[in-house]
Design a protein around this motif. Sequence first.
Motif: not given
Length: 356
Positions: A251-253, A260-261, A270-274, A348-349
Amino acid sequence: MEIEVRNITKRFGGFTALSDVSLSVAPGEFVALLGPSGSGKTTLLRIIAGLDFPNQGAVFFDNEDASARHVRERSVGFVFQHYALFRHMTVFENVAFGFRVKPRRARPSKSEIAERVGELLELVQMDGFADRYPSQLSGGQRQRVALARALAIEPRVLLLDEPFGALDAKVRKELRRWLRQLHNRMKLSTIFVTHDQEEALELADRVVVMNRGTIEQTGTPDEVYDQPCSPFVYEFLGNVNRLSCTVRNCKAEIWAANFEVAENCANGEMAGVAYVRPHDIEIFTGRDRLAQPALVRHVSSSGAAAFIELSVEGEPQPIEAEVSRERQRELNLHPGQAVFVAARKARVFVSRPGPA
């Protein structure tokens, strides 16, 4: 006609234009090959037409291997971006050329050719222009004549290579609507190459997004726009805001809201991009518990929409939001105004593993 491309690879010297590409087109389906320059879409179209040949793989028409067939034997109509009309021939002669190049046993008589050319010119709304030369026509009219000439061979497949790319925006929009109506009437299997996202989403039954010689995603216009399978598809299809984020336990805020991813991921950090579309950003003038402080930098409008450029607290790059003109009037947004923003929807990825 059903078209199937199986494991096509095409190289030009050391450059791989297509890498193990497979695709099927149902009878009567309208498919758009969409991608940036160099993605391989025109190369794939030319291989289907028989104007080029793959290093590996095969092309099937109705389950028959057509890979070794000459272009004249494939029953394919091809329309190029730059018309390719014969300048020294009238509109009538350009369209009649498609009949006259047929083998003698299949060639209609002069009277039949005249009748069928007249029918085709009426079909493409160019009746009354038969005696004109290409130089006496507008770009849109020339492209209609080019399409009539492609239809003159009575193709089972229609292939179009960015046919509206050289036209202005208003004419392109008019011809897109007309082409869709023509397709619905004729029910030809049609493959349309374009780099224009709006064109592909408006015209096609199914969109094939290509990148660097491979297919990134295939789906209906709604599927590829609303559920992009990769960051490339998201960024290529329409305007989008790209936000760096941290993914914790899948999950990302984003601005105090959790999302959700979009892919399978392991628990941990881990790092992500939204990705957030401009129309999925809400703007408030009052504080909201799930909103982030922001500052209006610029306001512009086009048609029924207003576009707001924002500096959002914690974001290094400007954020673009899209609201209705009515909402813009209600909020009375202006440069320098303090507001709050929230994301209605984000995808989100995971970009790379974060620190242990």
